[in-house]
Design a protein around this motif. Structure first.
Motif: not given
Lengths: 305, 431
Positions: B310-334
């Motif tokens: 809570t209180g993070s000043d980087n909400p967009t990047m935060l969401a992006d990191v999380m999405n990458t590691f569960i939904n990015d097929e390329e990253v998950c495959s790697a």
């Protein structure tokens, strides 16, 4: 006609002791009072939530002295553990140190390579207690080298579990404390003996006193102030024993908490829940015990014969 | 006059430059420093390899080792000061383990990630989402890995004891605790141990509890599953089916060597890939002599969750990191292919489970994902409390093992367990 009143040097005395007094008040007296104050409050953390501080009077002390289902009062048990662990290490430590100090200072023996031996016996003190404990833990583990030797020599078919027996755990802790501190004590006692006027030894020698007589009639009485100092500091250090048993038993004081020391107990309260109330109460008890024991030792050793 | 025009033009040009520069940055109004708290370098490695950090943002890792609660202490301190901290000093994301994740998810220090834009959990395993949710089912984070724990057995010993080393047939003979216990007796007859530690099976029981360690009135209670483990541990040690030793002890890991006499270990992909070093030892080990099956009960062990502070000043990047590691097929495959992870993306894992060329040399060519994809679906993360870590660890490693070793009676062991809990958790009422 009063012209000059003679210079007063008294104020310099106060000025010179002032830094100590100020440092003492800030870094020792104030925290001490704060600890006592905290011990009357309920003050801990439940996960991320702070509980208290709420004034609870003597509740924390009552809790400390409430016996468990087996009728054991924890804090007394841990006081006993601490004293036993200290005595097991300190008695041989002081005796051996005294013997070595006499050997090293004796002009009759005039031991060669003194510098080398002094360095060697002091060495264990330079190792971090936790590293030393880890070393012993590995040495005496069930698959460690000591057990391998015991099995290879046919002394036992199954590995001896050194950490599941009261005597071996306590023995190991005492042995480590002994190894770590006897060098330090030797150096202190040597300084004490070398401070004794050599003429006295010579005179005794001329009068035909034996080595034993010289020791009991000259060395020991004149060494007393240093010896008392050594014993009291060793005792305070012993009551605060923590690192060796903590690391060796992984904080559990196994078996059945018989190697749990007072400070380990204190740490149990502070570590996870930041329980300043209970930890404060334990600290106050340790303070009182230390005070009483120091007084007893001081009185009994300094009695005028 | 010319000078003034020149000046105006220059100012306009410079201003234009700034506007253009600003527009290309990731999110203009967000912080330039992204602070991540972690206890080791594992995720940092994956993050640096597979996540493209937006331009202009510096990622700051604050790594505090886990020993003796040091990580949680440092993290708690930072989170409690979050409000007063300068924007660039605020914790943006932190890592947590299953054992204490509840402490953070059920508190205001973490925030709803669906509101931040992480909304697709269709490919994530249910238990990983359960674990990162608070009591009101608000999701506060994600896991980049899934850690279903399998029964890892020695093929040669299984052949001797069960007459087969085929995972399906071994599973058929070990799919319930009754069968497991019966096989333990059979293994003993042949001179083997069933497990190398009394606690080897602990998590297979503790993950399937039907009641929490601490109830609504803050009373400590023993779930039937925990009692079942205690009974099994007692029985196994008494009969010599296992040894009274910790999972990480030298006694236990020595059993992983080629000359070890232990048939079963329990653990997820990270356990046999990174923690069974003795089995992989080129001289004394026995790689290839292992295989995995589901075992008597579905459970998981370990895993790292990424939680949104809570209180993070980087909400967009935060969401992006999380999405990458569960939904990015390329990253998950790697993660699956290069890092020996079982990732938190069902589709990607399924792809590898069906790939006949994907297999582990350590497991004699068996495809671990084929076992894990089914196992992972049955894992639960329920009845957890913020007190679980010590309850689980202290019962296994401190209190009960002393009893199993014979240095205290059962009553004394329990009494010591309650003392440890009372000291660590003043508000928990013990029997």
């Amino acid at each position: 006609m009063k012209k000059q009143k003679g210079v007063s040097y008294a104020k310099w005395g106060y000025i010179f002791v002032a830094p100590f007094i100020v440092a003492y008040l800030i870094f020792t007296f104030y925290p001490q009072m704060l600890t006592i104050y905290n011990s009357f409050f309920e003050n801990y953390r439940d996960g991320l939530n702070q509980v208290g501080p709420n004034f609870v009077g003597f509740d924390n002390y009552v809790k400390l002295f409430t016996p468990d289902k087996n009728g054991v009062i924890d804090i007394l048990k841990y006081t006993g553990n601490t004293l036993i662990l200290w005595l097991l290490g300190a008695v041989p430590q002081i005796l051996v140190a005294l013997l070595l100090a006499i050997f090293f200072t004796s002009y009759r023996l005039n031991i060669k390579g003194q510098q080398f031996f002094k360095t060697v016996i002091y060495m264990p003190n330079l190792i971090m207690a936790s590293a030393f404990s880890m070393l012993f833990f590995t040495l005496f583990s069930n698959v460690g080298p000591v057990n391998q030797l015991i099995q290879a020599w046919g002394w036992s078919d199954v590995p001896i579990d050194f950490f599941a027996r009261k005597f071996t755990v306590r023995g190991l802790i005492s042995l480590m404390n002994f190894l770590m501190w006897f060098g330090n004590t030797t150096i202190l006692l040597m300084a004490g003996i070398m401070g004794i006027d050599q003429d006295l030894f010579e005179a005794a020698n001329l009068d035909g006193a034996s080595a034993t007589q010289t020791f009991f009639k000259i060395t020991l009485p004149l060494l007393k102030p240093i010896l008392v100092y050594t014993i009291i500091t060793a005792m305070i250090g012993g009551l605060q024993m923590f690192d060796v048993p903590q690391v060796l038993t992984n904080g559990a004081g196994t078996p059945n908490r018989t190697s749990m020391t007072l400070i380990m107990y204190l740490n149990n309260y502070l570590g996870k829940s930041k329980n300043y109330g209970m930890a404060g109460a334990v600290s106050v008890i340790i303070f009182i015990i230390t005070g009483i024991l120091s007084l007893v030792v001081y009185r009994s050793l300094n009695r005028k014969d | 006059m010319k000078k003034i025009i020149a000046l105006v033009l220059t100012v306009m040009m410079v201003a234009a430059l700034f506007t253009v520069g600003g527009a290309t940055a990731f999110a203009d109004d967000e912080g330039k420093v992204f602070n991540i708290y972690a206890w080791n370098e594992e995720f940092k490695g994956f993050f640096e390899k597979y996540y493209e950090v937006p331009e202009g943002v510096t990622v700051n890792w604050i790594i505090v080792p886990n020993a003796d609660g040091a990580y949680q202490n440092a993290l708690d301190e930072a989170l409690m000061n979050q409000e007063d901290a300068a924007d660039d000093e605020k914790v943006d994301m932190f890592l947590a383990e299953a054992d204490y994740i509840v402490k953070y998810t059920n508190s205001g220090v973490t925030q709803d990630i669906e509101a931040l834009g992480v909304t697709d959990f269709s490919n994530a395993y249910t238990y990983t989402v359960q674990a990162a949710s608070d009591n009101a089912n608000t999701v506060k984070g994600v896991s980049f890995q899934c850690c279903p724990s399998a029964l890892i057995y020695r093929r040669s010993i299984a052949k001797d004891v069960l007459g087969t080393d085929d995972p399906a047939e071994v599973q058929a003979q070990l799919d319930s605790w009754d069968k497991f216990n019966a096989v333990a007796a059979k293994a003993k007859e042949k001179g083997y141990m069933m497990t190398a530690s009394d606690a080897a099976t602990y998590r297979a029981f503790s993950n399937n509890v039907t009641s929490p360690w601490v109830d609504a009135d803050n009373k400590l209670q023993f779930d039937p599953q925990i009692e079942a483990w205690m009974a099994q541990a007692e029985d196994f040690v008494a009969n010599g089916y296992t040894q009274a030793a910790g999972i990480w002890s030298d006694e236990c890991t020595a059993q992983m060597f080629g000359d070890g006499k232990t048939m079963c270990f329990f653990g997820p992909a990270w356990y046999f890939n990174f923690s069974m070093g003795n089995a992989q030892d080129p001289e004394k080990g026995c790689p290839g002599d292992w295989a995995i099956c589901e075992g008597p009960a579905a459970h998981f062990w370990g895993g790292t969750w990424l939680l949104a502070a809570t209180g993070s000043d980087n909400p967009t990047m935060l969401a992006d990191v999380m999405n990458t590691f569960i939904n990015d097929e390329e990253v998950c495959s790697a993660l699956v292919e290069n890092e020996a992870q079982f990732c938190n993306n069902m589709a990607v894992n399924q792809k590898y489970a069906e790939d006949p060329n994907f297999g582990s040399e350590f497991l004699g060519g068996q495809n671990p994902n084929a076992v894990f994809v089914d196992l992972a679906k049955n894992i639960k993360f329920e009845n957890q409390t913020q007190y679980d870590q010590l309850c689980n660890e202290m019962l296994q490693d401190k209190a009960f093992r002393e009893y199993l070793k014979g240095s205290v009676t059962k009553e004394e062991a329990m009494e010591n367990f309650y003392k440890i809990i009372n000291e660590a958790y003043p508000n928990v009422v013990t029997p």
